[in-house]
Design a protein around this motif. Structure first.
Motif, PDB file in Angstrom:
ATOM      1  N   ILE A 177       0.813  -1.216   0.000  1.00 43.41           N
ATOM      2  CA  ILE A 177       0.000   0.000   0.000  1.00 43.41           C
ATOM      3  C   ILE A 177       0.851   1.273   0.000  1.00 43.41           C
ATOM      4  CG2 ILE A 177      -0.357  -0.199   2.522  1.00 43.41           C
ATOM      5  CD1 ILE A 177      -3.142   1.175   1.996  1.00 43.41           C
ATOM      6  N   GLU A 178       2.035   1.214   0.629  1.00 41.27           N
ATOM      7  CA  GLU A 178       2.877   2.417   0.706  1.00 41.27           C
ATOM      8  C   GLU A 178       3.673   2.680  -0.572  1.00 41.27           C
ATOM      9  OE1 GLU A 178       2.528   4.565   2.962  1.00 41.27           O
ATOM     10  OE2 GLU A 178       1.683   3.520   4.701  1.00 41.27           O
ATOM     11  N   THR A 179       3.648   1.740  -1.538  1.00 38.75           N
ATOM     12  CA  THR A 179       4.211   2.071  -2.854  1.00 38.75           C
ATOM     13  C   THR A 179       3.081   2.502  -3.785  1.00 38.75           C
ATOM     14  OG1 THR A 179       4.048  -0.191  -3.768  1.00 38.75           O
ATOM     15  CG2 THR A 179       6.101   0.404  -2.652  1.00 38.75           C
ATOM     16  N   ALA A 180       1.912   1.905  -3.578  1.00 36.95           N
ATOM     17  CA  ALA A 180       0.791   2.180  -4.490  1.00 36.95           C
ATOM     18  C   ALA A 180       0.292   3.627  -4.335  1.00 36.95           C
ATOM     19  CB  ALA A 180      -0.352   1.191  -4.238  1.00 36.95           C
ATOM     20  N   TRP A 181       0.155   4.055  -3.096  1.00 36.39           N
ATOM     21  CA  TRP A 181      -0.402   5.401  -2.858  1.00 36.39           C
ATOM     22  C   TRP A 181       0.415   6.491  -3.560  1.00 36.39           C
ATOM     23  CZ3 TRP A 181      -4.603   6.604   0.776  1.00 36.39           C
ATOM     24  CH2 TRP A 181      -4.827   7.995   0.912  1.00 36.39           C
ATOM     25  N   PRO A 182       1.740   6.615  -3.280  1.00 37.99           N
ATOM     26  CA  PRO A 182       2.507   7.679  -3.956  1.00 37.99           C
ATOM     27  C   PRO A 182       2.638   7.471  -5.464  1.00 37.99           C
ATOM     28  CG  PRO A 182       3.957   6.329  -2.600  1.00 37.99           C
ATOM     29  CD  PRO A 182       2.552   5.918  -2.274  1.00 37.99           C
ATOM     30  N   THR A 183       2.603   6.226  -5.933  1.00 39.90           N
ATOM     31  CA  THR A 183       2.695   5.988  -7.381  1.00 39.90           C
ATOM     32  C   THR A 183       1.452   6.537  -8.076  1.00 39.90           C
ATOM     33  OG1 THR A 183       4.037   4.023  -7.004  1.00 39.90           O
ATOM     34  CG2 THR A 183       3.024   4.238  -9.174  1.00 39.90           C
ATOM     35  N   ILE A 184       0.301   6.314  -7.457  1.00 37.47           N
ATOM     36  CA  ILE A 184      -0.937   6.867  -8.034  1.00 37.47           C
ATOM     37  C   ILE A 184      -0.909   8.391  -7.915  1.00 37.47           C
ATOM     38  CG2 ILE A 184      -3.455   6.979  -7.837  1.00 37.47           C
ATOM     39  CD1 ILE A 184      -3.357   4.075  -6.739  1.00 37.47           C
ATOM     40  N   LEU A 219       0.340   8.294 -11.764  1.00 37.78           N
ATOM     41  CA  LEU A 219      -0.802   7.783 -12.527  1.00 37.78           C
ATOM     42  C   LEU A 219      -1.967   8.779 -12.559  1.00 37.78           C
ATOM     43  CD1 LEU A 219      -0.702   4.077 -11.223  1.00 37.78           C
ATOM     44  CD2 LEU A 219       0.472   5.064 -13.215  1.00 37.78           C
ATOM     45  N   ALA A 220      -2.318   9.308 -11.400  1.00 38.55           N
ATOM     46  CA  ALA A 220      -3.440  10.262 -11.363  1.00 38.55           C
ATOM     47  C   ALA A 220      -3.129  11.513 -12.194  1.00 38.55           C
ATOM     48  CB  ALA A 220      -3.803  10.617  -9.920  1.00 38.55           C
ATOM     49  N   PRO A 221      -1.912  12.112 -12.068  1.00 42.12           N
ATOM     50  CA  PRO A 221      -1.613  13.279 -12.923  1.00 42.12           C
ATOM     51  C   PRO A 221      -1.716  12.944 -14.412  1.00 42.12           C
ATOM     52  CG  PRO A 221      -0.054  13.169 -11.106  1.00 42.12           C
ATOM     53  CD  PRO A 221      -0.874  11.909 -11.038  1.00 42.12           C
ATOM     54  N   ALA A 222      -1.255  11.768 -14.819  1.00 41.35           N
ATOM     55  CA  ALA A 222      -1.346  11.380 -16.236  1.00 41.35           C
ATOM     56  C   ALA A 222      -2.804  11.310 -16.670  1.00 41.35           C
ATOM     57  CB  ALA A 222      -0.657  10.030 -16.467  1.00 41.35           C
ATOM     58  N   LEU A 223      -3.638  10.762 -15.816  1.00 46.26           N
ATOM     59  CA  LEU A 223      -5.062  10.622 -16.153  1.00 46.26           C
ATOM     60  C   LEU A 223      -5.771  11.978 -16.169  1.00 46.26           C
ATOM     61  CD1 LEU A 223      -7.438   8.620 -16.637  1.00 46.26           C
ATOM     62  CD2 LEU A 223      -7.759   8.569 -14.152  1.00 46.26           C
ATOM     63  N   ARG A 227       6.834   1.861 -15.072  1.00 46.39           N
ATOM     64  CA  ARG A 227       7.111   0.429 -15.146  1.00 46.39           C
ATOM     65  C   ARG A 227       6.583  -0.282 -13.915  1.00 46.39           C
ATOM     66  NH1 ARG A 227      13.001   0.445 -18.056  1.00 46.39           N
ATOM     67  NH2 ARG A 227      12.149   0.956 -20.094  1.00 46.39           N
ATOM     68  N   GLY A 228       6.000  -1.445 -14.123  1.00 48.56           N
ATOM     69  CA  GLY A 228       5.498  -2.228 -12.992  1.00 48.56           C
ATOM     70  C   GLY A 228       4.324  -1.542 -12.322  1.00 48.56           C
ATOM     71  N   HIS A 229       4.272  -1.625 -10.996  1.00 52.08           N
ATOM     72  CA  HIS A 229       3.187  -0.994 -10.205  1.00 52.08           C
ATOM     73  C   HIS A 229       1.811  -1.325 -10.774  1.00 52.08           C
ATOM     74  CE1 HIS A 229       6.043   1.243  -7.736  1.00 52.08           C
ATOM     75  NE2 HIS A 229       6.740   1.406  -8.853  1.00 52.08           N
ATOM     76  N   ARG A 230       1.633  -2.585 -11.108  1.00 47.53           N
ATOM     77  CA  ARG A 230       0.401  -3.000 -11.790  1.00 47.53           C
ATOM     78  C   ARG A 230      -0.832  -2.893 -10.908  1.00 47.53           C
ATOM     79  NH1 ARG A 230       1.567  -5.632 -16.670  1.00 47.53           N
ATOM     80  NH2 ARG A 230       3.811  -5.740 -16.958  1.00 47.53           N
ATOM     81  N   MET A 231      -0.670  -3.163  -9.623  1.00 47.86           N
ATOM     82  CA  MET A 231      -1.839  -3.069  -8.744  1.00 47.86           C
ATOM     83  C   MET A 231      -2.302  -1.614  -8.604  1.00 47.86           C
ATOM     84  SD  MET A 231      -0.781  -5.799  -5.837  1.00 47.86           S
ATOM     85  CE  MET A 231      -0.676  -7.544  -6.253  1.00 47.86           C
ATOM     86  N   ALA A 232      -1.320  -0.711  -8.550  1.00 47.91           N
ATOM     87  CA  ALA A 232      -1.658   0.718  -8.500  1.00 47.91           C
ATOM     88  C   ALA A 232      -2.399   1.120  -9.779  1.00 47.91           C
ATOM     89  CB  ALA A 232      -0.383   1.549  -8.331  1.00 47.91           C
ATOM     90  N   LYS A 233      -1.877   0.668 -10.926  1.00 45.02           N
ATOM     91  CA  LYS A 233      -2.520   0.991 -12.208  1.00 45.02           C
ATOM     92  C   LYS A 233      -3.939   0.426 -12.268  1.00 45.02           C
ATOM     93  CE  LYS A 233       1.799   1.147 -14.856  1.00 45.02           C
ATOM     94  NZ  LYS A 233       2.692   0.428 -15.792  1.00 45.02           N
ATOM     95  N   GLU A 288      -7.212  11.642   0.259  1.00 45.15           N
ATOM     96  CA  GLU A 288      -6.580  12.743  -0.488  1.00 45.15           C
ATOM     97  C   GLU A 288      -7.216  12.846  -1.869  1.00 45.15           C
ATOM     98  OE1 GLU A 288      -2.327  12.387  -0.413  1.00 45.15           O
ATOM     99  OE2 GLU A 288      -2.053  14.251  -1.530  1.00 45.15           O
ATOM    100  N   THR A 289      -7.560  14.067  -2.280  1.00 47.40           N
ATOM    101  CA  THR A 289      -8.175  14.263  -3.593  1.00 47.40           C
ATOM    102  C   THR A 289      -7.271  15.110  -4.483  1.00 47.40           C
ATOM    103  OG1 THR A 289     -10.411  14.056  -2.711  1.00 47.40           O
ATOM    104  CG2 THR A 289     -10.201  15.161  -4.822  1.00 47.40           C
ATOM    105  N   LEU A 290      -7.117  14.663  -5.704  1.00 46.84           N
ATOM    106  CA  LEU A 290      -6.301  15.386  -6.694  1.00 46.84           C
ATOM    107  C   LEU A 290      -7.238  15.873  -7.791  1.00 46.84           C
ATOM    108  CD1 LEU A 290      -3.957  12.372  -6.664  1.00 46.84           C
ATOM    109  CD2 LEU A 290      -3.238  14.616  -5.850  1.00 46.84           C
ATOM    110  N   HIS A 291      -7.063  17.137  -8.213  1.00 39.85           N
ATOM    111  CA  HIS A 291      -7.968  17.728  -9.195  1.00 39.85           C
ATOM    112  C   HIS A 291      -7.253  17.994 -10.526  1.00 39.85           C
ATOM    113  CE1 HIS A 291     -11.255  18.441  -6.360  1.00 39.85           C
ATOM    114  NE2 HIS A 291     -10.295  18.678  -5.467  1.00 39.85           N
ATOM    115  N   ALA A 292      -8.017  17.935 -11.600  1.00 39.45           N
ATOM    116  CA  ALA A 292      -7.477  18.277 -12.913  1.00 39.45           C
ATOM    117  C   ALA A 292      -7.062  19.741 -12.882  1.00 39.45           C
ATOM    118  CB  ALA A 292      -8.537  18.062 -13.992  1.00 39.45           C
ATOM    119  N   GLY A 293      -5.955  20.064 -13.567  1.00 43.23           N
ATOM    120  CA  GLY A 293      -5.505  21.439 -13.609  1.00 43.23           C
ATOM    121  C   GLY A 293      -4.536  21.759 -12.491  1.00 43.23           C
ATOM    122  N   LYS A 294      -4.706  21.123 -11.339  1.00 38.15           N
ATOM    123  CA  LYS A 294      -3.783  21.364 -10.221  1.00 38.15           C
ATOM    124  C   LYS A 294      -2.770  20.228 -10.086  1.00 38.15           C
ATOM    125  CE  LYS A 294      -7.649  23.295  -7.683  1.00 38.15           C
ATOM    126  NZ  LYS A 294      -8.543  22.899  -6.596  1.00 38.15           N
ATOM    127  N   ALA A 295      -2.930  19.210 -10.938  1.00 35.33           N
ATOM    128  CA  ALA A 295      -2.097  18.022 -10.768  1.00 35.33           C
ATOM    129  C   ALA A 295      -0.633  18.317 -11.088  1.00 35.33           C
ATOM    130  CB  ALA A 295      -2.601  16.905 -11.674  1.00 35.33           C
TER     131      ALA A 295
END
Ligand code: OSB
Ligand code: MG
Length: 372
Positions: A60-67, A71-75, A94-100, A365-372
């Protein structure tokens, strides 16, 4: 479809009963939920990474910061038309498949809701009911295990899988077969053996098992082919299959005769469908694995299991086996014939209990488009 925000939540949910594998015991789960917002609709996904990097390197501690950082900024910067577009957006990581998978599946969920279509149909499924099995962990003693098997058989489950490791294998299989000679039975070793133990592994053949899941190293395919040539019991790969290419390689060299598909392990629905298709081309059955999911991931596993190639009972079982209160409504229920009926409602057919999500949440934690 413009994704306007991504919300990450960590929930703490105690398990009804501890779960023990060859790599350890857990009493509760830290559930990572991912939700996305688009055009007034919220779609949900679950990142199935564990509390520890033991089943796989992700936790969980690798998935959270990876997203959060990638991942979230890319989306949020992209224009996506469907869940299918996510894999390409995330490919740079690369990898981080569960996060993806947690994020991609939330987009599929949103897409199904926006199109007012059942998720299972969007995925290309056709089954109107799916067959359920149970995965029973290592217990304190064999009597406790037999008791659990009895309970699950009485509930109607169609396949019993037990976790095994050296010292908890042939001895318990003997007791199980002495009591139930003909039940559909399989074992999951979670990589607890090595090729030095072939003589020992050959003894599993006496128990007429449906399969032996991931007997050898988690990062190894070729040596499973060597074992499969020696052993009669069908090998099923779980940990070693990260993508469709792995499945193709494994089946081409004869490393297994069955594949367990976990949507988190392969990086999302898009890749899970590809693994399924590769297995279909080889004429090999697949089944849906489980990661002790909350209702969010469980509902997604149900939708995936409607694909035609899911010809064996999965580790998809009732909410109440894991949770006193699941975070979806209705909870996942299994009929007394061991089947789950598939809903025709848009999305997964299961609603999120936001009150319970709130109750179990320990960070958000919420991330918004434009502020990412
Ligand atoms: O190997 O299938 C596995 C749970 C955690 C990690 C790995 C595995 C499992 C299970 C549980 O077997 C399946 C379930 O969700 O009931
Ligand atoms: Mg497994």
């Amino acid at each position: 479809m413009k994704i306007e925000s991504v919300t990450l939540r960590e929930l703490h949910m105690p398990l009804v009963h501890f779960f023990e594998t060859s790599f350890g015991r857990v009493y509760g789960r830290r559930i990572l939920l991912v939700s996305v917002e688009s055009e007034g609709v919220r779609g949900w996904g679950e990142c199935v990474a564990g509390e520890d990097p033991f089943y796989s390197s992700e936790w969980i501690e690798t998935a959270w910061p990876t997203i959060k950082h990638y991942l979230a900024p890319a989306l949020l910067q992209a224009e996506v038309h469907s869940g299918r577009d996510c894999a390409a957006l995330f490919a740079r990581v690369r990898g981080h498949r569960m996060a993806k998978a947690g994020l991609e599946n939330a987009v599929w969920d949103t897409e199904a809701k926006l199109k007012q279509e059942p998720l299972w149909k969007l995925l290309g499924g056709s089954r109107r009911e799916i067959a359920c099995g149970v995965s029973i962990g290592i217990q304190d003693n064999p009597e406790q295990l037999l008791q659990k098997i009895e309970t699950e058989l009485a509930a109607g489950y169609r396949r019993i899988k037990i976790k095994v490791k050296p010292g908890w294998d042939l001895n318990v299989l003997e007791k199980i077969r002495a009591r139930w000679a003909d039940i559909l039975l399989s074992v999951d070793a979670n990589s607890a053996y090595t090729l030095d133990q072939v003589e020992h592994l050959l003894k599993f053949d006496a128990f007429k098992l449906l399969m032996i899941e991931q007997p050898l190293w988690d990062d190894e395919i070729y040596l499973h082919a060597r074992l499969q040539r020696a052993i009669q019991t069908a090998i099923c790969l779980d940990e070693s299959i990260h993508q469709a290419r792995d499945a193709d390689f494994a089946l081409e060299i004869g490393a297994c005769r069955i594949i367990n598909i976990k949507v988190g392990r392969v990086g999302g629905f898009t890749e899970a469908k590809k693994v399924h298709d590769v297995a279909q081309q080889h004429g090999v059955p697949v089944w849906c694995g489980g990661m002790l999911e909350s209702g969010v991931g469980r509902a997604h596993n149900i939708a995936l299991s409607t694909l035609e190639g899911f010809r064996l009972p999965g580790d998809v079982s009732a909410s109440k086996r894991y949770w006193t209160q699941d975070i979806i409504e209705p909870e996942v229920e299994v009929r007394d014939d061991g089947m789950i009926a598939i809903s025709d409602a848009p999305g997964t057919g299961y609603q999120i209990r936001e009150d319970l999500v709130q109750k179990f949440t320990v960070r958000e934690e919420t991330l918004h488009a434009g502020k990412a």
